[in-house]
Design a protein around this motif. Structure first.
Motif, short mmCIF file in Angstrom:
data_model
loop_
_atom_site.label_atom_id
_atom_site.label_comp_id
_atom_site.label_asym_id
_atom_site.label_seq_id
_atom_site.Cartn_x
_atom_site.Cartn_y
_atom_site.Cartn_z
N GLN A 40 -38.39 42.91 -52.92
CA GLN A 40 -37.44 42.17 -52.10
C GLN A 40 -37.42 40.70 -52.49
OE1 GLN A 40 -39.30 43.41 -48.42
NE2 GLN A 40 -37.48 44.58 -47.84
N THR A 41 -38.60 40.14 -52.71
CA THR A 41 -38.71 38.72 -53.06
C THR A 41 -38.05 38.43 -54.40
OG1 THR A 41 -40.76 38.49 -51.79
CG2 THR A 41 -40.36 36.85 -53.50
N PHE A 49 -39.39 38.48 -45.48
CA PHE A 49 -39.59 39.92 -45.57
C PHE A 49 -40.92 40.39 -44.96
CE2 PHE A 49 -37.02 38.64 -49.29
CZ PHE A 49 -35.84 39.24 -48.92
N ARG A 82 -34.27 38.66 -54.24
CA ARG A 82 -33.68 37.45 -53.62
C ARG A 82 -33.70 36.28 -54.59
NH1 ARG A 82 -34.66 33.95 -49.16
NH2 ARG A 82 -33.06 32.36 -49.40
#
Length: 85
Positions: free
Chosen positions: A45-46, A16, A49
């Protein structure tokens, strides 16, 4: 019991945002994410995921409080331990 390593965390984050060729290093474990040029979008985002890939649910307040790679790793690995139990 599976655990998320610093190397794996760095690889996910690199998807990302460019963290440099080295990714996250041991010396970065206790550095505040802001000092590593990691913003809230990158962390969102991390963690999204991680939740999908590792099958864990991370509390939003706990994610917000995890301001270093070590704290985030502890949060994820504790969640993984609970899932495995």
């Amino acid at each position: 019991m599976p655990q998320l390593t610093l190397r794996e965390l760095g690889e996910i984050m690199l998807e990302f945002q460019d963290l440099g060729s080295a990714g996250l290093l041991d010396a970065d474990l206790d550095a505040v994410f802001e000092d590593l040029d990691c913003d809230s979008l990158l962390l969102l985002q991390t963690t999204g995921r991680i939740q999908r890939e590792y099958g864990v649910v991370l509390d939003r307040d706990s994610i917000a409080a995890a301001d270093t790679p070590r704290a985030l790793l502890d949060l994820v690995n504790n969640a993984l331990a609970e899932v495995a139990a």
